[in-house]
Design a protein around this motif. Structure first.
Motif, short mmCIF file in Angstrom:
data_model
loop_
_atom_site.label_atom_id
_atom_site.label_comp_id
_atom_site.label_asym_id
_atom_site.label_seq_id
_atom_site.Cartn_x
_atom_site.Cartn_y
_atom_site.Cartn_z
N ARG A 1 -25.41 -28.45 37.94
CA ARG A 1 -26.71 -27.98 38.40
C ARG A 1 -27.13 -26.73 37.66
O ARG A 1 -26.41 -26.21 36.81
N LEU A 2 -28.32 -26.23 38.01
CA LEU A 2 -28.88 -25.04 37.38
C LEU A 2 -28.53 -23.80 38.17
O LEU A 2 -28.56 -23.81 39.40
N LYS A 3 -28.20 -22.72 37.46
CA LYS A 3 -27.98 -21.41 38.07
C LYS A 3 -29.05 -20.48 37.51
O LYS A 3 -29.17 -20.33 36.29
N ARG A 4 -29.86 -19.89 38.39
CA ARG A 4 -30.96 -19.06 37.93
C ARG A 4 -30.47 -17.67 37.56
O ARG A 4 -29.76 -17.01 38.32
N VAL A 5 -30.90 -17.22 36.39
CA VAL A 5 -30.68 -15.85 35.93
C VAL A 5 -32.00 -15.37 35.35
O VAL A 5 -32.94 -16.14 35.22
N GLY A 6 -32.10 -14.12 35.01
CA GLY A 6 -33.34 -13.61 34.44
C GLY A 6 -34.11 -12.78 35.45
O GLY A 6 -33.72 -12.63 36.59
N GLN A 7 -35.23 -12.25 35.00
CA GLN A 7 -36.02 -11.35 35.83
C GLN A 7 -36.93 -12.11 36.78
O GLN A 7 -37.09 -13.32 36.69
N LYS A 8 -37.56 -11.33 37.65
CA LYS A 8 -38.56 -11.89 38.54
C LYS A 8 -39.71 -12.48 37.73
O LYS A 8 -40.17 -11.88 36.77
N LYS A 9 -40.16 -13.65 38.10
CA LYS A 9 -41.27 -14.36 37.46
C LYS A 9 -40.99 -14.74 36.00
O LYS A 9 -41.90 -15.07 35.26
N ALA A 10 -39.73 -14.66 35.58
CA ALA A 10 -39.34 -15.08 34.23
C ALA A 10 -37.99 -15.79 34.34
O ALA A 10 -36.97 -15.27 33.90
N PRO A 11 -37.96 -16.97 34.93
CA PRO A 11 -36.68 -17.63 35.15
C PRO A 11 -36.03 -18.12 33.86
O PRO A 11 -36.70 -18.48 32.90
N PHE A 12 -34.73 -18.09 33.86
CA PHE A 12 -33.89 -18.60 32.78
C PHE A 12 -32.71 -19.22 33.49
O PHE A 12 -32.19 -18.64 34.45
N TYR A 13 -32.30 -20.40 33.09
CA TYR A 13 -31.27 -21.12 33.83
C TYR A 13 -30.06 -21.40 32.96
O TYR A 13 -30.18 -21.64 31.77
N ARG A 14 -28.90 -21.37 33.60
CA ARG A 14 -27.66 -21.82 32.98
C ARG A 14 -27.30 -23.15 33.63
O ARG A 14 -27.42 -23.30 34.84
N ILE A 15 -26.85 -24.09 32.85
CA ILE A 15 -26.36 -25.36 33.38
C ILE A 15 -24.87 -25.17 33.64
O ILE A 15 -24.11 -24.90 32.71
N VAL A 16 -24.48 -25.28 34.91
CA VAL A 16 -23.10 -25.00 35.29
C VAL A 16 -22.52 -26.16 36.09
O VAL A 16 -23.24 -26.96 36.68
N LYS B 1 -21.55 -35.03 39.72
CA LYS B 1 -22.89 -35.60 39.86
C LYS B 1 -23.92 -34.58 39.38
O LYS B 1 -23.99 -33.47 39.90
N PRO B 2 -24.77 -34.95 38.41
CA PRO B 2 -25.83 -34.03 37.99
C PRO B 2 -26.99 -34.05 38.97
O PRO B 2 -27.27 -35.08 39.59
N THR B 3 -27.68 -32.93 39.11
CA THR B 3 -28.88 -32.89 39.92
C THR B 3 -30.00 -33.60 39.17
O THR B 3 -29.84 -33.99 38.02
N GLU B 4 -31.14 -33.75 39.81
CA GLU B 4 -32.25 -34.49 39.21
C GLU B 4 -32.73 -33.84 37.91
O GLU B 4 -32.91 -34.53 36.89
N VAL B 5 -32.93 -32.54 37.92
CA VAL B 5 -33.44 -31.84 36.72
C VAL B 5 -32.39 -31.87 35.62
O VAL B 5 -32.72 -32.10 34.45
N VAL B 6 -31.13 -31.66 35.95
CA VAL B 6 -30.08 -31.68 34.94
C VAL B 6 -29.95 -33.08 34.36
O VAL B 6 -29.72 -33.25 33.16
N GLY B 7 -30.12 -34.12 35.17
CA GLY B 7 -30.11 -35.48 34.67
C GLY B 7 -31.19 -35.73 33.64
O GLY B 7 -30.98 -36.40 32.63
N LYS B 8 -32.38 -35.18 33.87
CA LYS B 8 -33.48 -35.31 32.91
C LYS B 8 -33.17 -34.59 31.61
O LYS B 8 -33.46 -35.09 30.52
N ILE B 9 -32.55 -33.41 31.71
CA ILE B 9 -32.17 -32.65 30.51
C ILE B 9 -31.12 -33.44 29.73
O ILE B 9 -31.17 -33.51 28.50
N PHE B 10 -30.16 -34.03 30.45
CA PHE B 10 -29.13 -34.83 29.79
C PHE B 10 -29.75 -36.00 29.02
O PHE B 10 -29.32 -36.33 27.93
N LYS B 11 -30.77 -36.64 29.60
CA LYS B 11 -31.42 -37.75 28.90
C LYS B 11 -32.12 -37.27 27.63
O LYS B 11 -32.10 -37.94 26.61
N LEU B 12 -32.74 -36.09 27.69
CA LEU B 12 -33.40 -35.53 26.50
C LEU B 12 -32.40 -35.22 25.40
O LEU B 12 -32.69 -35.37 24.21
#
Length: 81
Positions: A6-21, A65-76
């Motif tokens: 799944r995604l882990k959110r990092v980064g500042q307020k209103k500027a999300p950046f995610y790590r896939i963990v 099991k990947p989450t929905e968004v991570v599954g889409k990233i994996f397909k890309l």
């Protein structure tokens, strides 16, 4: 132990950046994780993502099991279940 990719959110307020963990399904969104396998930055145009394919395939083979968004990233990226 149920494991999710799944995604882990990092980064500042209103500027999300995610790590896939890889994390235990019961741990909080930004809590403890087992392994970091990629990044996802939706702020860029187009969105930037990179995934360690070998690690992702290893965890999928072990039953994670990947989450929905991570599954889409994996397909890309070209990773299939």
């Amino acid at each position: 132990m149920a494991v999710k990719i799944r995604l882990k959110r990092v980064g500042q307020k209103k500027a999300p950046f995610y790590r896939i963990v890889v994390a235990d399904a019961n741990s909080p969104r930004d809590g403890r994780f087992i392994e970091k396998i990629g990044i996802y930055d939706p702020n860029q145009d187009p969105s930037v993502y990179s995934v360690n394919k070998e690690a992702a395939k290893k965890w999928l083979a072990n039953g994670a099991k990947p989450t929905e968004v991570v599954g889409k990233i994996f397909k890309l990226v070209g990773i299939e279940k």
